[in-house]
Design a protein around this motif. Structure first.
Motif, PDB file in Angstrom:
ATOM      1  N   LEU A 137      22.343  68.508  36.131  1.00  0.00           N
ATOM      2  CA  LEU A 137      22.385  67.094  36.684  1.00  0.00           C
ATOM      3  C   LEU A 137      22.658  67.000  38.388  1.00  0.00           C
ATOM      4  N   ALA A 138      23.377  68.196  38.650  1.00  0.00           N
ATOM      5  CA  ALA A 138      23.865  68.260  40.298  1.00  0.00           C
ATOM      6  C   ALA A 138      22.501  68.475  40.820  1.00  0.00           C
ATOM      7  N   VAL A 139      21.515  69.428  40.102  1.00  0.00           N
ATOM      8  CA  VAL A 139      20.179  69.690  40.909  1.00  0.00           C
ATOM      9  C   VAL A 139      19.531  68.217  41.201  1.00  0.00           C
ATOM     10  N   SER A 140      19.382  67.543  39.847  1.00  0.00           N
ATOM     11  CA  SER A 140      18.755  66.465  40.026  1.00  0.00           C
ATOM     12  C   SER A 140      19.271  65.261  40.924  1.00  0.00           C
ATOM     13  N   LEU A 141      20.553  65.370  41.111  1.00  0.00           N
ATOM     14  CA  LEU A 141      21.299  64.523  42.036  1.00  0.00           C
ATOM     15  C   LEU A 141      21.000  64.691  43.428  1.00  0.00           C
ATOM     16  N   ARG A 142      20.714  66.158  43.844  1.00  0.00           N
ATOM     17  CA  ARG A 142      20.644  66.517  44.997  1.00  0.00           C
ATOM     18  C   ARG A 142      19.152  66.045  45.510  1.00  0.00           C
ATOM     19  N   LYS A 143      18.404  66.157  44.289  1.00  0.00           N
ATOM     20  CA  LYS A 143      16.719  66.138  44.803  1.00  0.00           C
ATOM     21  C   LYS A 143      16.699  64.716  45.031  1.00  0.00           C
ATOM     22  N   ILE A 144      17.109  63.594  43.916  1.00  0.00           N
ATOM     23  CA  ILE A 144      16.752  62.442  44.371  1.00  0.00           C
ATOM     24  C   ILE A 144      17.529  61.632  45.544  1.00  0.00           C
ATOM     25  N   LEU A 145      18.420  62.248  46.026  1.00  0.00           N
ATOM     26  CA  LEU A 145      19.081  62.096  47.606  1.00  0.00           C
ATOM     27  C   LEU A 145      18.370  62.757  48.590  1.00  0.00           C
ATOM     28  N   PHE A 146      18.188  63.711  48.615  1.00  0.00           N
ATOM     29  CA  PHE A 146      17.688  64.461  49.843  1.00  0.00           C
ATOM     30  C   PHE A 146      15.950  64.919  49.549  1.00  0.00           C
ATOM     31  N   GLY A 147      15.505  65.096  48.309  1.00  0.00           N
ATOM     32  CA  GLY A 147      14.352  65.686  48.145  1.00  0.00           C
ATOM     33  C   GLY A 147      14.316  66.958  47.808  1.00  0.00           C
ATOM     34  N   ASN A 148      15.391  67.687  48.013  1.00  0.00           N
ATOM     35  CA  ASN A 148      15.657  69.106  47.949  1.00  0.00           C
ATOM     36  C   ASN A 148      17.066  69.386  47.498  1.00  0.00           C
ATOM     37  N   THR A 149      17.141  70.890  47.157  1.00  0.00           N
ATOM     38  CA  THR A 149      18.684  71.118  46.834  1.00  0.00           C
ATOM     39  C   THR A 149      19.467  72.002  47.882  1.00  0.00           C
ATOM     40  N   PHE A 150      18.908  71.825  48.979  1.00  0.00           N
ATOM     41  CA  PHE A 150      19.336  72.606  50.234  1.00  0.00           C
ATOM     42  C   PHE A 150      20.071  71.745  51.210  1.00  0.00           C
ATOM     43  N   HIS A 151      19.962  70.571  51.201  1.00  0.00           N
ATOM     44  CA  HIS A 151      20.558  69.673  52.220  1.00  0.00           C
ATOM     45  C   HIS A 151      21.896  69.289  51.707  1.00  0.00           C
ATOM     46  N   VAL A 152      22.984  68.941  52.444  1.00  0.00           N
ATOM     47  CA  VAL A 152      24.070  68.729  51.927  1.00  0.00           C
ATOM     48  C   VAL A 152      24.458  67.533  52.807  1.00  0.00           C
ATOM     49  N   PHE A 153      25.534  66.700  52.536  1.00  0.00           N
ATOM     50  CA  PHE A 153      26.108  65.619  53.550  1.00  0.00           C
ATOM     51  C   PHE A 153      26.820  66.180  54.568  1.00  0.00           C
ATOM     52  N   ASN A 154      26.719  65.635  55.827  1.00  0.00           N
ATOM     53  CA  ASN A 154      26.995  66.184  57.137  1.00  0.00           C
ATOM     54  C   ASN A 154      28.555  65.649  57.164  1.00  0.00           C
ATOM     55  N   TYR A 155      29.070  65.822  58.381  1.00  0.00           N
ATOM     56  CA  TYR A 155      30.394  65.330  58.706  1.00  0.00           C
ATOM     57  C   TYR A 155      30.521  63.853  58.659  1.00  0.00           C
ATOM     58  N   GLU A 156      29.581  63.363  59.319  1.00  0.00           N
ATOM     59  CA  GLU A 156      29.657  61.835  59.271  1.00  0.00           C
ATOM     60  C   GLU A 156      29.691  61.196  58.203  1.00  0.00           C
ATOM     61  N   TRP A 157      28.963  61.544  57.128  1.00  0.00           N
ATOM     62  CA  TRP A 157      29.240  61.080  55.852  1.00  0.00           C
ATOM     63  C   TRP A 157      30.660  61.454  55.027  1.00  0.00           C
ATOM     64  N   LYS A 158      30.948  62.611  55.104  1.00  0.00           N
ATOM     65  CA  LYS A 158      32.040  63.222  54.467  1.00  0.00           C
ATOM     66  C   LYS A 158      33.317  62.458  54.833  1.00  0.00           C
ATOM     67  N   LYS A 159      33.309  61.954  56.217  1.00  0.00           N
ATOM     68  CA  LYS A 159      34.430  61.383  56.754  1.00  0.00           C
ATOM     69  C   LYS A 159      34.595  59.893  56.405  1.00  0.00           C
ATOM     70  N   THR A 160      33.806  59.332  55.833  1.00  0.00           N
ATOM     71  CA  THR A 160      33.601  57.841  55.807  1.00  0.00           C
ATOM     72  C   THR A 160      34.284  57.471  54.375  1.00  0.00           C
ATOM     73  N   PHE A 161      34.981  56.457  54.598  1.00  0.00           N
ATOM     74  CA  PHE A 161      35.450  55.933  53.290  1.00  0.00           C
ATOM     75  C   PHE A 161      35.608  54.392  53.580  1.00  0.00           C
ATOM     76  N   PHE A 162      36.102  53.528  52.302  1.00  0.00           N
ATOM     77  CA  PHE A 162      36.212  52.050  52.690  1.00  0.00           C
ATOM     78  C   PHE A 162      37.812  51.774  53.092  1.00  0.00           C
ATOM     79  N   ASN A 163      37.782  51.304  54.233  1.00  0.00           N
ATOM     80  CA  ASN A 163      39.018  50.949  54.713  1.00  0.00           C
ATOM     81  C   ASN A 163      39.128  49.612  55.461  1.00  0.00           C
ATOM     82  N   PHE A 164      39.947  48.730  54.941  1.00  0.00           N
ATOM     83  CA  PHE A 164      40.052  47.369  55.620  1.00  0.00           C
ATOM     84  C   PHE A 164      40.682  47.336  57.202  1.00  0.00           C
ATOM     85  N   ARG A 165      40.244  46.148  57.688  1.00  0.00           N
ATOM     86  CA  ARG A 165      41.183  45.954  58.973  1.00  0.00           C
ATOM     87  C   ARG A 165      42.390  45.473  58.760  1.00  0.00           C
ATOM     88  N   GLU A 166      43.242  45.208  59.854  1.00  0.00           N
ATOM     89  CA  GLU A 166      44.446  44.776  59.718  1.00  0.00           C
ATOM     90  C   GLU A 166      45.012  43.611  58.566  1.00  0.00           C
TER      91      GLU A 166
END
Length: 467
Positions: free
Chosen positions: A102-131
């Protein structure tokens, strides 16, 4: 000729990879420099044996210097790639561990291959509200780049809950948007995420992906480790309220710094829809959900439609297209949007409009069930909305009305109110003075609104126009 095309595509792919690595390296320099640390250049020998620490590192694609934790004065510096132990759930919570297949299928449906991974821009992002309890207390803090599209669709659903999911006096709805406290922000986010996942599961089921402390499997040689996908557990529910309660109870996995919250939500979306159904949603033009653009992964239209309507169709027109513009049968049909959704979608791109290549958004997306639209304006995402539920169901309401605009940028200090006049002919008169090229004179936000209300006159009420 075909060989030349293949070589060109290969070279472009390699260039995109290099740009991504440069982008990641620059981000790490910023992180280390901000802490007064020197980023050292490391020479790695090709035959050096990997240590256990390397195997457990959070991203094998990041610069070598960032593969190590630094302990100045016994204070451990937590690398932003890694998910803090406090945000990982117990393996005994009862989820289904992610299998290597399932991990291989997940990677392929996201990137089209199994050697791409999410970069820093994606990994640091979360859902955060304003004040809380501020003019923008309803708004999420959004990032630049590929994650912003996902954040702004979630933002639209947060607005949907705050305006139409609570018992409010119709005269107080906009005022209530300035009075959102932390508890209500948490409730709004849980409801928004649940709504999107439940729709993707065809209102029958939804799956939530969380990270555990233990690795679930040892990946194959052709699968690139990222050291958090391998720790996923999947929790599937058959009642919508159970989904909302579970997300609310584990909100730290989506809204805390270091949680990889946007990626976990994207994983949850894919598993809620199921990879097999997403493949069925595609047509021959699309094979995966993300693509590289200038070194960063951005969302394809199929992913936007999956977020908006729960179906990963790659196009914005209504229905299924069987014939081309000349009426000739297509070899394979093109998949568009089949039904209306709660949240709509508007599109304007100045460059595409100038070259007559702007896709025409169909009425299924232009006219949603509620007056809320995710706007893709020159590749940047924002939200237009109205507190008047009757705006799209009573034509008389569309003569003169207000729309509110949230651009998702931290510099926005208050919600812009735009007055829309669809019966005035001032815009047509001005339009004739610029030789048929209004996009060169009017702000892109206005041109976006006119894709829905053609010829509308828009008053910004003192706000400096965006875009």
């Amino acid at each position: 000729m075909d060989g030349s095309v293949d070589n060109t595509e290969c070279a472009c792919s390699e260039l995109e990879e290099i740009l991504q690595q440069i982008s990641d390296l620059d981000k790490w320099r910023e992180i280390f420099n901000s802490r007064g640390l020197e980023l050292r250049e490391c020479n790695v020998k090709g035959n050096t044996e990997k240590t256990k620490a390397d195997e457990d590192s959070d991203d094998t694609s990041r610069p070598t210097a960032s593969n190590h934790h630094i302990n100045p004065q016994n204070n451990q510096l937590t690398v932003p790639y890694s998910i803090p132990p406090t945000l990982a759930v117990s393996p005994s919570l009862g989820g289904q561990p992610l299998s290597p297949e399932l991990a291989v299928s997940l990677r392929k449906i996201l990137f089209g291959n199994t050697f791409h991974v999410f970069n820093y821009e994606w990994k640091k992002t979360f859902f955060n509200f304003r004040e809380p309890f501020s003019d923008m207390s309803y708004a999420l803090e959004t990032e630049k780049g590929g994650t912003r599209a996902i954040q702004m669709v979630v933002q639209a659903h947060v607005i949907k809950y705050l305006l139409f999911g609570r018992q409010l006096n119709s005269d107080c709805k906009m005022q209530s948007m300035k009075e959102v406290g932390k508890k209500e922000q948490r409730r709004a986010l849980a409801t928004a995420l649940t709504d999107i996942l439940w729709t993707a599961g065809e209102e029958q089921t939804a799956t939530v992906s969380l990270v555990t402390s233990d690795r679930c499997f040892t990946p194959h040689l052709d699968y690139k480790l990222d050291s958090f996908t391998e720790r996923l557990q999947l929790f599937t529910f058959n009642k919508k309220e159970d989904v909302r309660a579970f997300i609310y109870d584990h909100m730290q996995s989506f809204k805390e710094e270091g949680s990889h919250g946007v990626i976990l939500f994207l994983y949850s979306l894919i598993f809620s829809r199921s990879i097999d159904r997403i493949r069925e949603d595609f047509d021959f033009t699309t094979s995966h959900l993300l693509h590289l653009s200038l070194g960063n992964f951005v969302c394809r239209q199929a992913l936007l439609n999956l977020l908006l309507r729960g179906r990963a169709s790659p196009n914005v027109f209504n229905g299924t297209l069987h014939n081309d513009e000349q009426g000739k049968p297509l070899a394979q049909p093109l998949h568009g949007v089949l039904t209306r959704s709660d949240v709509g979608y508007l599109l304007w791109n100045r460059e595409e409009a100038e070259h007559a290549k702007l896709p025409q958004v169909g009425s299924m997306l232009k006219t949603p069930k509620l007056p809320i639209w995710v706007c893709n304006i020159n590749g940047t995402y924002s939200v237009l909305f109205s507190p008047n539920r009757s705006l799209l169901s009573d034509w008389r309401m569309e003569h003169l009305f207000h729309l509110y605009f949230c651009n998702g940028q931290p510099t926005q200090s208050h919600t812009a109110m735009l007055t829309i006049d669809t019966h005035s002919h001032h815009w047509e008169a001005e339009n004739t003075d610029i030789q048929g090229e209004p996009e060169k004179k009017f702000p892109s936000v206005e041109m976006t609104i006119r894709t829905k209300w053609e010829g509308a006159v828009i008053d910004w009420n003192g706000t400096v126009p965006f875009f």
